[in-house]
Design a protein around this motif. Structure first.
Motif, PDB file in Angstrom:
ATOM      1  N   LEU A  10       0.826  -1.208   0.000  1.00  0.00           N
ATOM      2  CA  LEU A  10       0.000   0.000   0.000  1.00  0.00           C
ATOM      3  C   LEU A  10       0.857   1.253   0.000  1.00  0.00           C
ATOM      4  N   LEU A  11       1.892   1.250   0.821  1.00  0.00           N
ATOM      5  CA  LEU A  11       2.756   2.424   0.903  1.00  0.00           C
ATOM      6  C   LEU A  11       3.458   2.687  -0.422  1.00  0.00           C
ATOM      7  N   SER A  12       3.887   1.648  -1.091  1.00  0.00           N
ATOM      8  CA  SER A  12       4.608   1.869  -2.348  1.00  0.00           C
ATOM      9  C   SER A  12       3.675   2.239  -3.491  1.00  0.00           C
ATOM     10  N   ALA A  13       2.406   1.845  -3.408  1.00  0.00           N
ATOM     11  CA  ALA A  13       1.464   2.131  -4.488  1.00  0.00           C
ATOM     12  C   ALA A  13       0.867   3.524  -4.402  1.00  0.00           C
ATOM     13  N   ALA A  14       0.872   4.123  -3.204  1.00  0.00           N
ATOM     14  CA  ALA A  14       0.231   5.422  -3.016  1.00  0.00           C
ATOM     15  C   ALA A  14       1.251   6.540  -3.195  1.00  0.00           C
ATOM     16  N   GLY A  15       0.754   7.731  -3.465  1.00  0.00           N
ATOM     17  CA  GLY A  15       1.662   8.856  -3.578  1.00  0.00           C
ATOM     18  C   GLY A  15       0.970  10.072  -4.117  1.00  0.00           C
ATOM     19  N   CYS A  16       1.720  11.157  -4.217  1.00  0.00           N
ATOM     20  CA  CYS A  16       1.190  12.353  -4.843  1.00  0.00           C
ATOM     21  C   CYS A  16       2.304  12.966  -5.676  1.00  0.00           C
ATOM     22  N   ALA A  17       1.929  13.780  -6.609  1.00  0.00           N
ATOM     23  CA  ALA A  17       2.880  14.219  -7.623  1.00  0.00           C
ATOM     24  C   ALA A  17       3.625  15.495  -7.286  1.00  0.00           C
ATOM     25  N   GLN A  18       3.299  16.154  -6.201  1.00  0.00           N
ATOM     26  CA  GLN A  18       3.951  17.420  -5.894  1.00  0.00           C
ATOM     27  C   GLN A  18       5.414  17.207  -5.533  1.00  0.00           C
ATOM     28  N   ARG A  19       6.246  18.133  -5.890  1.00  0.00           N
ATOM     29  CA  ARG A  19       7.663  18.049  -5.567  1.00  0.00           C
ATOM     30  C   ARG A  19       7.894  18.380  -4.095  1.00  0.00           C
ATOM     31  N   PRO A  20       8.986  17.852  -3.487  1.00  0.00           N
ATOM     32  CA  PRO A  20       9.212  17.960  -2.051  1.00  0.00           C
ATOM     33  C   PRO A  20       9.805  19.283  -1.588  1.00  0.00           C
ATOM     34  N   ARG A  21       9.744  19.500  -0.288  1.00  0.00           N
ATOM     35  CA  ARG A  21      10.393  20.636   0.370  1.00  0.00           C
ATOM     36  C   ARG A  21      11.651  20.146   1.069  1.00  0.00           C
ATOM     37  N   ARG A  83      -1.481  22.855 -10.170  1.00  0.00           N
ATOM     38  CA  ARG A  83      -0.158  22.664  -9.563  1.00  0.00           C
ATOM     39  C   ARG A  83      -0.073  21.402  -8.722  1.00  0.00           C
ATOM     40  N   LEU A  84      -1.233  20.879  -8.305  1.00  0.00           N
ATOM     41  CA  LEU A  84      -1.282  19.659  -7.487  1.00  0.00           C
ATOM     42  C   LEU A  84      -2.268  18.670  -8.121  1.00  0.00           C
ATOM     43  N   PRO A  85      -1.909  18.021  -9.211  1.00  0.00           N
ATOM     44  CA  PRO A  85      -2.862  17.157  -9.906  1.00  0.00           C
ATOM     45  C   PRO A  85      -3.391  15.990  -9.066  1.00  0.00           C
ATOM     46  N   GLN A  86      -2.613  15.523  -8.104  1.00  0.00           N
ATOM     47  CA  GLN A  86      -3.068  14.457  -7.216  1.00  0.00           C
ATOM     48  C   GLN A  86      -3.385  14.988  -5.818  1.00  0.00           C
ATOM     49  N   GLY A  87      -3.372  16.304  -5.638  1.00  0.00           N
ATOM     50  CA  GLY A  87      -3.568  16.881  -4.313  1.00  0.00           C
ATOM     51  C   GLY A  87      -2.292  16.749  -3.493  1.00  0.00           C
ATOM     52  N   HIS A  88      -2.415  16.932  -2.192  1.00  0.00           N
ATOM     53  CA  HIS A  88      -1.268  16.820  -1.293  1.00  0.00           C
ATOM     54  C   HIS A  88      -1.789  16.625   0.121  1.00  0.00           C
ATOM     55  N   LEU A  89      -0.987  15.994   0.968  1.00  0.00           N
ATOM     56  CA  LEU A  89      -1.317  15.795   2.373  1.00  0.00           C
ATOM     57  C   LEU A  89      -0.191  16.317   3.243  1.00  0.00           C
ATOM     58  N   ALA A  90      -0.556  16.940   4.362  1.00  0.00           N
ATOM     59  CA  ALA A  90       0.417  17.411   5.334  1.00  0.00           C
ATOM     60  C   ALA A  90      -0.143  17.137   6.727  1.00  0.00           C
ATOM     61  N   VAL A  91       0.708  16.733   7.649  1.00  0.00           N
ATOM     62  CA  VAL A  91       0.279  16.420   9.008  1.00  0.00           C
ATOM     63  C   VAL A  91       0.534  17.631   9.910  1.00  0.00           C
ATOM     64  N   VAL A  92      -0.498  18.064  10.611  1.00  0.00           N
ATOM     65  CA  VAL A  92      -0.383  19.180  11.545  1.00  0.00           C
ATOM     66  C   VAL A  92       0.438  18.720  12.750  1.00  0.00           C
ATOM     67  N   VAL A  93       1.525  19.453  13.039  1.00  0.00           N
ATOM     68  CA  VAL A  93       2.325  19.107  14.210  1.00  0.00           C
ATOM     69  C   VAL A  93       2.085  20.062  15.375  1.00  0.00           C
ATOM     70  N   ARG A  94       1.644  21.286  15.056  1.00  0.00           N
ATOM     71  CA  ARG A  94       1.287  22.218  16.131  1.00  0.00           C
ATOM     72  C   ARG A  94       0.555  23.415  15.550  1.00  0.00           C
ATOM     73  N   THR A  95      -0.193  24.093  16.408  1.00  0.00           N
ATOM     74  CA  THR A  95      -0.849  25.326  15.997  1.00  0.00           C
ATOM     75  C   THR A  95      -0.042  26.499  16.540  1.00  0.00           C
ATOM     76  N   VAL A  96       0.075  27.531  15.730  1.00  0.00           N
ATOM     77  CA  VAL A  96       0.795  28.747  16.117  1.00  0.00           C
ATOM     78  C   VAL A  96      -0.210  29.818  16.521  1.00  0.00           C
TER      79      VAL A  96
END
Length: 182
Positions: A10-21, A83-96
């Motif tokens: 599952l991990l290897s089959a999933a993904g998104c197309a946006q370039r990394p930071r 700019r994000l054809p597959q969307g993107h996911l980010a995990v919230v680590v804290r609120t400012v």
């Protein structure tokens, strides 16, 4: 053993197309490269969904609460866009503050950081209704908040909010799980 193989598949089959930071300067040790946002978000948040990032919002409906208020451990789901054809996911680590959070995510910035994990990156709500439907994201190359406004669905909430220190401690393991090296 069979469950581990299924998880790795599952991990290897999933993904998104946006370039990394680029990873933040606070990163303690080198993390593996070649990581997509989907398996990384799944491993770090514990939210067990699969498929392209933009599909997570609707897939979460029967299993997870969704909302417009960020909490640590929640997954911010970016909508599909040019700019994000597959969307993107980010995990919230804290609120400012009410309109700023910090996220950890994979595969976001351009250049030599392809597939890297970026930790503790600023995301700002710029939506007119203060509902996190439009966001701007930290741009490491310029050292400032990016100028692009990205559309977002909102947050998939974890079963329980996570502690920011606990999330930070789990990043190396989540990165290795997402890269298939653990």
């Amino acid at each position: 053993m069979l469950q581990r193989r299924r998880l790795l598949l599952l991990l290897s089959a999933a993904g998104c197309a946006q370039r990394p930071r680029e990873p933040s300067e606070a990163a303690a040790a080198p993390l593996p490269a070649g990581i997509s946002c989907v398996p990384f978000a799944r491993a770090l948040s514990g939210i067990a969904l699969a498929g392209d990032a933009h599909l997570w919002w609707h897939a979460a409906a029967p299993r997870y609460r969704r909302g417009t208020v960020p909490v640590p451990g929640a997954v911010l789901v970016f909508r599909r866009s040019a700019r994000l054809p597959q969307g993107h996911l980010a995990v919230v680590v804290r609120t400012v503050g009410p309109r700023e959070i910090r996220v950890t995510h994979a595969n976001w910035a351009s250049g030599s950081a392809r597939g890297q994990v970026a930790e503790d990156q600023s995301v700002v709500d710029v939506s007119p209704r203060n509902d996190w439907s439009s966001v701007r994201v930290w741009h490491p190359a310029s050292g400032t908040l990016g100028v692009t406004v990205f559309p977002a669905w909102g947050f998939i909430l974890p079963p329980r909010p996570a502690d920011p220190a606990e999330l930070a401690a789990r990043v190396p393991v989540a990165a290795r799980l997402a890269a298939g090296t653990l």
